[in-house]
Motif scaffolding. Sequence first.
Motif, short mmCIF file in Angstrom:
data_model
loop_
_atom_site.label_atom_id
_atom_site.label_comp_id
_atom_site.label_asym_id
_atom_site.label_seq_id
_atom_site.Cartn_x
_atom_site.Cartn_y
_atom_site.Cartn_z
N ARG A 315 0.82 -1.21 0.00
CA ARG A 315 0.00 0.00 0.00
C ARG A 315 0.85 1.26 0.00
O ARG A 315 0.67 2.16 -0.81
N ILE A 319 0.92 3.80 -3.11
CA ILE A 319 0.37 5.14 -2.88
C ILE A 319 1.46 6.20 -3.04
O ILE A 319 1.22 7.27 -3.60
N ILE A 424 -5.24 6.12 -5.30
CA ILE A 424 -4.88 6.19 -3.88
C ILE A 424 -6.03 5.73 -3.00
O ILE A 424 -5.85 4.92 -2.08
#
Length: 444
Positions: A315, A319, A424
């Motif tokens: 993640r 992101i 995102i």
Amino acid sequence: MAVTHQAQQASWRSTISAKQRRTIAGGAVGTLMEYFDYYLYGLASATVFPTVFFPNDNAVVGTLSSFASFAFGFLLRPVGGLIFGHIGDRLGRKTALMITVIGMGLSTAAIGLIPSTNAIGIAAPILLLVFRMCQGLFVGGEMGGAATLVVEHAPAGRRGLFGALLISGAGIANVASAGLMTLVGAGSHSFFIAWGWRIPFVFALVLAVVAIVLRSKLEESDEFKELAAARANKPQERKSPLKEVFRHPKNAILGILIGLPQSIAGYIILTFGLAYMVSKGTHAQVGFIGTMIVGVLQIFAAPLWGALSDKIGRRKTYIGGCIGFALLIYPAFVLYGTEVAILIWLGMIIGFVIPGVAMQGTLQTMLVEMFDVEARTTGVNIGYQISNTIGGGFAPLIATALAAAFGSVWPVIVYAAVICVIGIVATAYASFRPDVENAGRLHA
């Protein structure tokens, strides 16, 4: 230094088995072909096809038509993803990957053999679209099978690294496609337009032969073998991979949204970017050489990003790539506008190698970890191919239209930023298989 380097190589070989090395090579060679085909088509769309297949007095119209054909090839990618995802989840990842690599090689070579519009009229662009769609169909089944096979063979804690090595194959494709275009474009412009550009397309047959040899040695993962054995014992419990994916529709939908930012990054920075700089008076050779530089850096940057995702989480890494792309696209195009080769190359590096490769090097592993083994190839293909179709496939066309309509690249920058925000949010809300979540910090 030599001793240290040899020690590092020995350490790598001792921790990666021969079977795992064969799997990485077999997976990466298909990714190489996938990106070779698409980067090559993108380079030709920006520099050759407007003249050869879409001659028009208005240069913008010719470029738009060329990029429309580029987008057209993405329409069958989701179809290919479903077809070969089903084959991969039912008959085996290897079976699907052997079919896709043969189809990609034949389709790409066929494009290089189409006569020009001046020679055969409207039949030329029609044939281009037909073979482009065939190319898209087979490419549609490639990443799901390759990513699933490679990540399933990865040892615990190194899935990110293994998955990212596929994107090193994409870096080699960048070098090969741009390098061949640079080589054939080094002579006279008339030779390049008439015959030179065709050589790299026909070369795809050579890559296909290499891929077939490497993939003939692949083995299915232990996870898939266990699944196949269970199915053999209980054939009445066989379920459709597509139904299994949409039994939990959240991840199927989020997988598509997650993939959007990475899908547009290369096609805006490298494909539309090439057309943009050429329209400003920069020679296409500058863009070809810059794409080669990007490809070399991508080979080494991808596994670094993948290894980082093993340490800090998919993640965070993904992101971070989305945020980086939204922030760095404007400086990249400012550097494109200087018409200075070294600054243009710097723009390509900061616009793609830093944020784009971070996203590409993380995405496929993240998608694999979102789906169960019985529907994994299909799930990865749905997320990867649909996002690449609605995102990457139309990105050069949308960017060209926006820049032409507003007379500025600012709308393109805003468009990219919006896509990054979508990625995102989707990444933040995605969920992963329990065994992955319990493995540590992979998705922190």
